[in-house]
Scaffold this motif. Sequence first.
Motif, mmCIF file in Angstrom:
data_model
loop_
_atom_site.group_PDB
_atom_site.id
_atom_site.type_symbol
_atom_site.label_atom_id
_atom_site.label_comp_id
_atom_site.label_asym_id
_atom_site.label_seq_id
_atom_site.Cartn_x
_atom_site.Cartn_y
_atom_site.Cartn_z
ATOM 1 N N ALA A 184 0.832 -1.207 0.000
ATOM 2 C CA ALA A 184 0.000 0.000 0.000
ATOM 3 C C ALA A 184 0.865 1.254 0.000
ATOM 4 O O ALA A 184 0.572 2.219 -0.713
ATOM 5 C CB ALA A 184 -0.934 0.010 1.206
ATOM 6 N N ALA A 185 1.947 1.258 0.784
ATOM 7 C CA ALA A 185 2.836 2.423 0.837
ATOM 8 C C ALA A 185 3.528 2.625 -0.504
ATOM 9 O O ALA A 185 3.648 3.754 -0.992
ATOM 10 C CB ALA A 185 3.855 2.267 1.957
ATOM 11 N N ASP A 186 3.993 1.533 -1.124
ATOM 12 C CA ASP A 186 4.640 1.638 -2.438
ATOM 13 C C ASP A 186 3.679 2.197 -3.482
ATOM 14 O O ASP A 186 4.080 2.941 -4.372
ATOM 15 C CB ASP A 186 5.163 0.275 -2.899
ATOM 16 C CG ASP A 186 6.399 -0.167 -2.128
ATOM 17 O OD1 ASP A 186 7.024 0.682 -1.452
ATOM 18 O OD2 ASP A 186 6.726 -1.370 -2.184
ATOM 19 N N ALA A 187 2.395 1.846 -3.347
ATOM 20 C CA ALA A 187 1.376 2.326 -4.287
ATOM 21 C C ALA A 187 0.804 3.682 -3.867
ATOM 22 O O ALA A 187 -0.053 4.228 -4.548
ATOM 23 C CB ALA A 187 0.244 1.304 -4.385
ATOM 24 N N ARG A 188 1.279 4.216 -2.757
ATOM 25 C CA ARG A 188 0.804 5.485 -2.195
ATOM 26 C C ARG A 188 -0.707 5.444 -1.959
ATOM 27 O O ARG A 188 -1.416 6.412 -2.184
ATOM 28 C CB ARG A 188 1.167 6.689 -3.065
ATOM 29 C CG ARG A 188 2.653 6.846 -3.353
ATOM 30 C CD ARG A 188 3.499 6.734 -2.084
ATOM 31 N NE ARG A 188 4.874 7.120 -2.303
ATOM 32 C CZ ARG A 188 5.859 6.277 -2.619
ATOM 33 N NH1 ARG A 188 5.610 4.989 -2.763
ATOM 34 N NH2 ARG A 188 7.089 6.713 -2.772
ATOM 35 N N ASP A 189 -1.173 4.286 -1.483
ATOM 36 C CA ASP A 189 -2.581 4.091 -1.135
ATOM 37 C C ASP A 189 -2.760 4.547 0.312
ATOM 38 O O ASP A 189 -2.665 3.756 1.258
ATOM 39 C CB ASP A 189 -2.943 2.614 -1.314
ATOM 40 C CG ASP A 189 -4.370 2.288 -0.926
ATOM 41 O OD1 ASP A 189 -5.087 3.192 -0.431
ATOM 42 O OD2 ASP A 189 -4.773 1.125 -1.097
ATOM 43 N N ALA A 190 -3.004 5.837 0.496
ATOM 44 C CA ALA A 190 -3.040 6.435 1.834
ATOM 45 C C ALA A 190 -4.114 5.806 2.717
ATOM 46 O O ALA A 190 -3.911 5.622 3.921
ATOM 47 C CB ALA A 190 -3.246 7.940 1.734
ATOM 48 N N GLN A 191 -5.245 5.474 2.136
ATOM 49 C CA GLN A 191 -6.337 4.912 2.927
ATOM 50 C C GLN A 191 -5.927 3.578 3.556
ATOM 51 O O GLN A 191 -6.173 3.341 4.743
ATOM 52 C CB GLN A 191 -7.576 4.731 2.047
ATOM 53 C CG GLN A 191 -8.788 4.264 2.818
ATOM 54 C CD GLN A 191 -10.033 4.216 1.939
ATOM 55 O OE1 GLN A 191 -9.999 4.576 0.772
ATOM 56 N NE2 GLN A 191 -11.130 3.755 2.506
ATOM 57 N N THR A 192 -5.279 2.709 2.777
ATOM 58 C CA THR A 192 -4.831 1.425 3.310
ATOM 59 C C THR A 192 -3.675 1.616 4.282
ATOM 60 O O THR A 192 -3.618 0.964 5.331
ATOM 61 C CB THR A 192 -4.428 0.468 2.168
ATOM 62 O OG1 THR A 192 -5.550 0.313 1.290
ATOM 63 C CG2 THR A 192 -4.023 -0.893 2.692
ATOM 64 N N VAL A 193 -2.739 2.511 3.950
ATOM 65 C CA VAL A 193 -1.614 2.782 4.856
ATOM 66 C C VAL A 193 -2.134 3.234 6.208
ATOM 67 O O VAL A 193 -1.637 2.805 7.253
ATOM 68 C CB VAL A 193 -0.650 3.828 4.252
ATOM 69 C CG1 VAL A 193 0.377 4.289 5.283
ATOM 70 C CG2 VAL A 193 0.060 3.262 3.030
ATOM 71 N N ASN A 194 -3.160 4.077 6.228
ATOM 72 C CA ASN A 194 -3.729 4.570 7.488
ATOM 73 C C ASN A 194 -4.235 3.429 8.375
ATOM 74 O O ASN A 194 -4.241 3.556 9.596
ATOM 75 C CB ASN A 194 -4.862 5.552 7.221
ATOM 76 C CG ASN A 194 -4.359 6.902 6.755
ATOM 77 O OD1 ASN A 194 -3.208 7.265 6.997
ATOM 78 N ND2 ASN A 194 -5.205 7.641 6.074
#
Length: 199
Positions: free
Chosen positions: A38-48
């Motif tokens: 998720a972080a590599d994809a810059r998926d902020a919602q999942t990272v949160n």
Amino acid sequence: MSRTTRSLATALVVLILVAALGFIYASPYIALNRVKRAADARDAQTVNQYVDFPALRASLKEQVAALLTRRVDIQKSGNPLAIIGAMIGAALVGPLVDSYATPDGVAAILNGIPPRGDPGERPPQAGDGSSASLANAPASGVTSAQQPPREPPQTTAGYRSLNTFVVTYRHGAGDARYSAIFHRDGLVSWKLVAVDLGG
């Protein structure tokens, strides 16, 4: 209920119990994989979902301040300009911490590029979001023409205690280690809560 039926029921219960325990044991590895992707994809919602940003921010602030303090202590007998540079760096801890307490910063940390405490440092941003390009990104604003690509870090991961899971990164025998620390958040949920820049 016949003996065969009871045996099958017992075997099924044991199998379910073993599978559940295996899933509980594997849960931090699964969380690490999910938050890294998720972080590599810059998926902020999942990272949160997988990062406790207030706790991570507090940890980064403490660790970067300690890093700068060690740097000043080493340089005390050396060049006074180096000490002034380290003091300026200490004044910039807040912006550095803020830049690493983001999906870009989490991606950098989980790809072997921790903060170094350099003035104006920001986590590298991968243009395509891939971990390979991020791992080869320079550490602090130095262009790739000035610095050769880095090999992916050696990574080890394991439980430190029942509720703490630690991922340790090291680029080579001479390089310092650092760790990303996850805490259990429920039975099978885990969150990145801290870094240890001293390894």
